[in-house]
Design a protein around this motif. Structure first.
Motif, mmCIF file in Angstrom:
data_model
loop_
_atom_site.group_PDB
_atom_site.id
_atom_site.type_symbol
_atom_site.label_atom_id
_atom_site.label_comp_id
_atom_site.label_asym_id
_atom_site.label_seq_id
_atom_site.Cartn_x
_atom_site.Cartn_y
_atom_site.Cartn_z
ATOM 1 N N SER A 1 36.355 -5.567 -5.884
ATOM 2 C CA SER A 1 36.334 -5.518 -7.140
ATOM 3 C C SER A 1 37.551 -5.388 -7.626
ATOM 4 N N LEU A 2 38.459 -4.710 -7.224
ATOM 5 C CA LEU A 2 39.860 -4.510 -7.500
ATOM 6 C C LEU A 2 40.541 -5.632 -7.652
ATOM 7 N N ILE A 3 40.379 -6.731 -6.539
ATOM 8 C CA ILE A 3 41.096 -8.181 -6.711
ATOM 9 C C ILE A 3 40.592 -8.582 -7.847
ATOM 10 N N HIS A 4 39.206 -8.666 -7.818
ATOM 11 C CA HIS A 4 38.678 -9.536 -8.737
ATOM 12 C C HIS A 4 39.044 -9.121 -10.406
ATOM 13 N N ASN A 5 39.277 -7.840 -10.528
ATOM 14 C CA ASN A 5 39.769 -7.354 -11.736
ATOM 15 C C ASN A 5 41.233 -7.836 -12.262
ATOM 16 N N ASN B 1 60.786 -10.070 -10.259
ATOM 17 C CA ASN B 1 61.490 -8.924 -11.192
ATOM 18 C C ASN B 1 60.735 -7.968 -11.860
ATOM 19 N N LEU B 2 59.781 -7.376 -11.066
ATOM 20 C CA LEU B 2 59.058 -6.197 -11.735
ATOM 21 C C LEU B 2 59.104 -5.082 -10.730
ATOM 22 N N ALA B 3 59.507 -3.907 -11.347
ATOM 23 C CA ALA B 3 59.511 -2.718 -10.752
ATOM 24 C C ALA B 3 58.306 -2.320 -10.045
ATOM 25 N N VAL B 4 58.263 -1.616 -8.842
ATOM 26 C CA VAL B 4 57.338 -1.158 -8.223
ATOM 27 C C VAL B 4 57.382 0.499 -8.351
ATOM 28 N N GLU B 5 56.291 1.009 -8.765
ATOM 29 C CA GLU B 5 56.298 2.526 -8.790
ATOM 30 C C GLU B 5 54.995 2.952 -7.630
ATOM 31 N N LEU B 6 55.807 3.579 -6.929
ATOM 32 C CA LEU B 6 55.007 4.124 -5.754
ATOM 33 C C LEU B 6 54.381 5.511 -6.230
ATOM 34 N N GLU C 1 50.580 -3.725 -14.356
ATOM 35 C CA GLU C 1 49.860 -2.405 -14.271
ATOM 36 C C GLU C 1 48.823 -2.476 -12.881
ATOM 37 N N LEU C 2 48.054 -3.428 -13.145
ATOM 38 C CA LEU C 2 47.079 -3.783 -12.068
ATOM 39 C C LEU C 2 47.502 -4.066 -10.863
ATOM 40 N N LEU C 3 48.585 -4.778 -10.549
ATOM 41 C CA LEU C 3 49.311 -5.295 -9.489
ATOM 42 C C LEU C 3 49.896 -4.039 -8.802
ATOM 43 N N ASN C 4 50.684 -3.126 -9.771
ATOM 44 C CA ASN C 4 51.080 -2.073 -9.052
ATOM 45 C C ASN C 4 50.174 -1.077 -8.573
ATOM 46 N N ASP C 5 48.925 -0.864 -9.335
ATOM 47 C CA ASP C 5 48.257 -0.016 -8.977
ATOM 48 C C ASP C 5 47.641 -0.362 -7.601
ATOM 49 N N GLN C 6 47.481 -1.627 -7.476
ATOM 50 C CA GLN C 6 47.037 -2.310 -6.080
ATOM 51 C C GLN C 6 47.828 -1.932 -4.818
ATOM 52 N N TYR D 1 42.844 1.317 13.629
ATOM 53 C CA TYR D 1 44.338 1.544 13.765
ATOM 54 C C TYR D 1 44.768 0.126 13.090
ATOM 55 N N VAL D 2 44.470 -0.842 13.920
ATOM 56 C CA VAL D 2 44.837 -2.286 13.470
ATOM 57 C C VAL D 2 44.416 -2.576 11.924
ATOM 58 N N GLN D 3 43.150 -2.070 11.539
ATOM 59 C CA GLN D 3 42.948 -2.353 10.082
ATOM 60 C C GLN D 3 43.892 -1.427 9.225
ATOM 61 N N ALA D 4 44.357 -0.291 9.688
ATOM 62 C CA ALA D 4 45.385 0.182 8.840
ATOM 63 C C ALA D 4 46.620 -0.478 8.748
ATOM 64 N N GLN D 5 47.164 -1.247 9.755
ATOM 65 C CA GLN D 5 48.399 -1.930 9.796
ATOM 66 C C GLN D 5 48.182 -3.044 8.729
ATOM 67 N N GLU D 6 46.970 -3.677 8.782
ATOM 68 C CA GLU D 6 46.624 -4.858 7.830
ATOM 69 C C GLU D 6 46.497 -4.258 6.262
ATOM 70 N N GLU D 7 46.245 -3.169 6.145
ATOM 71 C CA GLU D 7 46.115 -2.675 4.838
ATOM 72 C C GLU D 7 47.423 -2.214 4.326
ATOM 73 N N ARG D 8 48.349 -1.782 5.164
ATOM 74 C CA ARG D 8 49.564 -1.453 4.891
ATOM 75 C C ARG D 8 50.566 -2.778 4.664
ATOM 76 N N ASP D 9 50.283 -3.785 5.456
ATOM 77 C CA ASP D 9 51.144 -5.090 4.974
ATOM 78 C C ASP D 9 50.752 -5.716 3.678
ATOM 79 N N HIS D 10 49.354 -5.289 3.486
ATOM 80 C CA HIS D 10 48.688 -5.830 2.094
ATOM 81 C C HIS D 10 49.577 -5.481 0.829
ATOM 82 N N ALA D 11 49.443 -3.676 1.046
ATOM 83 C CA ALA D 11 50.499 -3.350 0.169
ATOM 84 C C ALA D 11 51.970 -3.802 0.113
#
Length: 170
Positions: free
Chosen positions: A99-103, A65-70, A8-13, A44-54
């Motif tokens: 803090s989210l990554i640490h959680n 084998n985990l379903a992703v719920e957008l 759940e935490l991975l999907n939330d991330q 703009y570049v930072q937004a691209q990085e964050e998209r790639d993190h997602a």
């Protein structure tokens, strides 16, 4: 089988990283409207990085084998007035993401999910870099933002930032 809380935490991330991209596009638009194309480019570049993190979080889940719920991505609700506002909000946001990554890391450690811990190691390091970059921009704006010539030079420097895809191997 992956621990339910970790899943759940991975999907939330996934959704939090897409929100980060959306937030940074909002910052980019703010600077574009102010005529600061370098600051626009930085976010703009930072937004691209964050998209790639997602996408990296999505791929990790899919590879396990985990379903992703957008989920719905909230509209950024930050109020931007001064040129330094996006910089300060970005720093606060990066601290929040850390803090989210640490959680997630803590939950994976508790579940003895060593594969997820290894995956998250890259993000722990990345967040250190993200916070430093955000803090450095604040410092530079404090030093140079009050002088139009110096602000122009800083803006010109930020215009040279180019996107580089993350090198995390899944």
């Amino acid at each position: 089988m992956m621990d339910q809380k970790v899943k759940e935490l991975l999907n939330d991330q996934v959704n939090k990283e897409f929100y980060s991209a959306y937030l940074y596009l909002d910052f980019a638009n703010f600077y574009k409207n102010k005529g600061l194309d370098g600051f626009y480019n930085w976010y703009y570049v930072q937004a691209q990085e964050e998209r790639d993190h997602a996408v990296l979080f999505m791929q990790y889940m899919q590879n396990n084998n985990l379903a992703v719920e957008l989920k719905e991505i909230a509209r950024p609700s930050v109020k931007l007035e001064k040129l330094s506002d996006p910089l300060e909000k970005a720093y606060q946001h990066e601290q929040y993401v850390t803090s989210l990554i640490h959680n997630i890391y803590s939950a994976a450690h508790e579940a003895k999910d060593y594969r997820t811990l290894q995956f998250l190691d890259w993000f722990v390091k990345e967040q250190g870099e993200e916070e430093k970059n955000a803090q450095d921009l604040i410092t530079r704006m404090e030093l140079f933002g009050g002088d139009p010539k110096s602000l122009y030079m800083l803006d010109s420097e930020l215009k040279t930032r180019v996107y580089a895809a993350p090198t995390l191997v899944l």
